[in-house]
Design a protein around this motif. Structure first.
Motif, short mmCIF file in Angstrom:
data_model
loop_
_atom_site.label_atom_id
_atom_site.label_comp_id
_atom_site.label_asym_id
_atom_site.label_seq_id
_atom_site.Cartn_x
_atom_site.Cartn_y
_atom_site.Cartn_z
N ARG A 95 1.44 4.90 -1.21
CA ARG A 95 0.67 4.96 -2.52
C ARG A 95 0.03 6.40 -1.29
O ARG A 95 -1.30 6.57 -1.80
N SER A 98 -2.96 8.64 -3.00
CA SER A 98 -4.20 7.44 -3.56
C SER A 98 -5.06 7.91 -1.95
O SER A 98 -6.25 7.29 -1.64
N ASP A 111 4.08 8.93 -5.92
CA ASP A 111 3.19 8.17 -5.60
C ASP A 111 3.30 8.67 -3.59
O ASP A 111 2.59 8.22 -3.20
N LEU A 138 -3.92 -0.42 0.07
CA LEU A 138 -3.54 -0.34 -1.13
C LEU A 138 -2.71 -0.77 -1.08
O LEU A 138 -1.90 -1.37 -0.13
#
Length: 143
Positions: A95, A98, A111, A138
């Motif tokens: 991820r 992020s 991602d 996450l």
């Protein structure tokens, strides 16, 4: 002369790209086998990363799948993978887009972001620990 091969485990073979071929398995033992089989300077990098990840995420879940160590939370999926190549060790933050700041290398997966470690790199362990901490909070990747 005694046959030294009896009772001794065969060293894992390296795949064409330099990645150790380790049987998949859950827990610390297969991850430690992978790290021990990482060639040359990469094994020390693997040990440093494993210690950093354990220190940053106490109780982290570990496994080896697809010849790569994975780190995650129990029932939460995987947030980080490690993979050896001939010239570098690749960290895959599943991820990664992020994370702040976003790790530098893009992936075909929207991602995922990568961070590559080359021989002689001066590792910013504070930044790596921050990425690991953020990634562990996450939702993980189900594999």
């Amino acid at each position: 002369m005694a046959d030294k091969s009896k009772g001794a485990a065969a060293a894992p073979s390296l795949l064409a790209g330099g990645n150790p071929q380790i049987a998949k398995g859950e827990g610390d033992a297969p991850v430690q086998a992978y790290i021990a089989a990482m060639p040359d300077w990469k094994s020390e990098v693997g040990r440093r990363l494993d210690v950093l990840i354990e220190r940053t995420v106490p109780g982290v879940r570990k496994a080896v799948k697809w010849n790569s160590p994975l780190y995650g939370g129990e029932g939460e999926g995987w947030f980080l993978g490690i993979h050896c190549f001939k010239r570098y060790v690749k960290l895959a933050f599943f991820r990664g887009t992020s994370l702040d700041p976003v790790p530098p290398s893009e992936s075909r997966s929207n991602d995922t972001r990568y961070f590559n470690i080359h021989e002689g790199d001066d590792l910013d362990e504070q930044q790596l620990a921050d990425w690991v901490r953020q990634a562990s909070q996450l939702p993980g990747e189900r594999m």
